[in-house]
Enzyme design. Structure first.
Site, PDB file in Angstrom:
ATOM      1  N   ASN A 237       0.358  -1.742  -0.073  1.00 49.25           N
ATOM      2  CA  ASN A 237      -0.157   0.102   0.017  1.00 49.25           C
ATOM      3  C   ASN A 237       0.898   1.216   0.009  1.00 49.25           C
ATOM      4  OD1 ASN A 237      -1.929   2.136   0.275  1.00 49.25           O
ATOM      5  ND2 ASN A 237      -2.008   1.580   2.869  1.00 49.25           N
TER       6      ASN A 237
ATOM      7  N   LYS B 124       0.068   4.411   0.100  1.00 47.53           N
ATOM      8  CA  LYS B 124      -0.497   5.322   0.221  1.00 47.53           C
ATOM      9  C   LYS B 124      -0.510   7.137  -0.656  1.00 47.53           C
ATOM     10  CE  LYS B 124      -0.197   3.572   4.826  1.00 47.53           C
ATOM     11  NZ  LYS B 124       0.130   3.576   6.125  1.00 47.53           N
TER      12      LYS B 124
ATOM     13  N   HIS C 193      -9.830   0.589   4.764  1.00 46.26           N
ATOM     14  CA  HIS C 193      -7.740   1.143   5.815  1.00 46.26           C
ATOM     15  C   HIS C 193      -7.932   1.751   6.923  1.00 46.26           C
ATOM     16  CE1 HIS C 193      -3.783   2.936   6.350  1.00 46.26           C
ATOM     17  NE2 HIS C 193      -3.033   1.065   5.915  1.00 46.26           N
TER      18      HIS C 193
ATOM     19  N   GLU D  34      -6.791   4.407   8.401  1.00 50.86           N
ATOM     20  CA  GLU D  34      -6.073   5.485   7.629  1.00 50.86           C
ATOM     21  C   GLU D  34      -8.040   6.482   7.092  1.00 50.86           C
ATOM     22  OE1 GLU D  34      -2.767   5.561   5.535  1.00 50.86           O
ATOM     23  OE2 GLU D  34      -1.899   4.721   7.311  1.00 50.86           O
TER      24      GLU D  34
ATOM     25  N   GLU E  80      -4.623  -5.616  10.774  1.00 51.97           N
ATOM     26  CA  GLU E  80      -3.694  -4.439  10.929  1.00 51.97           C
ATOM     27  C   GLU E  80      -3.815  -3.472  12.173  1.00 51.97           C
ATOM     28  OE1 GLU E  80      -1.875  -2.796   7.223  1.00 51.97           O
ATOM     29  OE2 GLU E  80      -3.664  -1.599   6.909  1.00 51.97           O
TER      30      GLU E  80
ATOM     31  N   GLY F 292       2.486   2.196  10.647  1.00 50.78           N
ATOM     32  CA  GLY F 292       3.805   2.855  11.281  1.00 50.78           C
ATOM     33  C   GLY F 292       4.777   3.418  11.893  1.00 50.78           C
TER      34      GLY F 292
ATOM     35  N   SER G  74       3.940  -2.342  10.340  1.00 51.08           N
ATOM     36  CA  SER G  74       4.950  -2.501  10.892  1.00 51.08           C
ATOM     37  C   SER G  74       5.625  -3.554   9.846  1.00 51.08           C
ATOM     38  CB  SER G  74       4.969  -1.711  11.817  1.00 51.08           C
ATOM     39  OG  SER G  74       5.198  -0.738  12.290  1.00 51.08           O
TER      40      SER G  74
HETATM   41  C1  PEP Z   1      -0.899  -0.206   5.813  1.00 54.65           C
HETATM   42  O1  PEP Z   1      -0.793   1.092   6.050  1.00 54.65           O
HETATM   43  O2  PEP Z   1      -1.433  -0.950   6.405  1.00 54.65           O
HETATM   44  C2  PEP Z   1       1.012   0.118   6.782  1.00 54.65           C
HETATM   45  C3  PEP Z   1       0.433  -1.507   6.774  1.00 54.65           C
HETATM   46  O3  PEP Z   1       1.572   0.291   6.801  1.00 54.65           O
HETATM   47  P1  PEP Z   1       3.328  -0.046   7.524  1.00 54.65           P
HETATM   48  O4  PEP Z   1       3.727  -1.224   6.760  1.00 54.65           O
HETATM   49  O5  PEP Z   1       4.131   1.243   7.361  1.00 54.65           O
HETATM   50  O6  PEP Z   1       2.756  -0.173   9.065  1.00 54.65           O
END
Ligand code: PEP
Length: 252
Positions: free
Chosen positions: A10, A12, A98, A100, A168, A174, A214
């Protein structure tokens, strides 16, 4: 039931034409050089790059997806993009729900469900994201939260072909923090049981469950070897060819 690992990136709101296309081609070249891989790969660039990335990847087994879609197929929705438009420009997947989107735009399970339904109806596969916030984790609500999100966000018509679920934990996205492997496995097992209640055991056992938050080349191998983890949804590390590829190579 064997489930083929899916490594999904992703991007973003990152990437301009020059670096986005190079990134996509870099991953495609890794796949080509490897010959056959035991895992699938998906990249989800920002809307602006989908067409050019899809064109650059023509002939590659790497799939292209979007990061969101609207609940309607067309109409007076200024600034929005529909699932059929995404399909039209080369997407085979779309991420919905997601965290976000849930937090920045107040998207609830009902909205995520509508998006998933319309996406499936036009032939797109969905990656439906769920996961608890840090406050919910601290109050031991994780299991209740993910159960409710499965009930509310996953269409009754979901199949192993048209649906992937990504767990997630919001606090892990992040941040460089992750749950323990035991915690991840426990939550994924609950998600699978909840899917079984909704969709039946056969479908639940065939649906791919991704872990996201992460994930990086250092922790991927262990996470991906957990029995109910069938891949990863990767943000930051998917922006670097070698890291993204190394995560895939860590698949058991
Ligand atoms: C995400 O935004 O779906 C995600 C898993 O981000 P990150 O790997 O940067 O934690």
């Amino acid at each position: 039931m064997s489930r083929r690992t899916l490594i999904a990136g992703n991007w973003k709101m990152n990437g301009m034409s020059f670096d986005g296309i190079a990134l996509a081609k870099g991953v495609a070249n890794k796949i080509k050089a490897a010959g056959d891989t035991s895992f699938d790969m998906l990249i989800c660039p920002p809307y602006t790059l989908i067409s050019s990335v899809a064109a650059a990847l023509s002939g590659s087994p790497l799939s292209v997806g979007a990061q969101d879609c609207h609940t309607e197929e067309n109409g007076p929705h200024t600034g929005d993009i529909s699932a059929s438009m995404l399909k039209d420009i080369g997407c085979s997947f779309v991420i919905v729900g997601h965290s976000e989107r849930r937090s920045n735009y107040g998207e609830n399970d009902a909205k995520v469900l509508s998006k998933a339904k319309i996406a499936n109806s036009v032939g797109l596969n969905t990656v439906i994201c769920i996961g608890e916030t840090e406050t919910e984790r601290d109050s031991s609500e994780t299991i209740n939260v993910v159960k409710a999100q499965i009930l509310g966000s996953v269409p009754d018509s979901a199949t192993a072909k048209n649906t992937v679920v990504a767990y997630e934990p919001v606090w892990a996205i992040g941040t460089g923090r992750t749950p323990t492997n035991d915690e991840v496995q426990k939550v994924h097992a609950v998600i699978r049981s909840q899917l079984a209640l909704k969709l039946g055991a056969d479908t639940a056992n065939s649906i791919r469950l991704l872990y996201g938050g992460s994930m990086n080349p250092e922790n991927a191998k262990e996470l991906l070897s957990l029995p109910d983890v069938d891949g990863g949804l990767i943000g930051g590390a998917s922006l670097r060819v070698n890291d993204f590829w190394a995560i895939g190579e860590g698949c058991p």
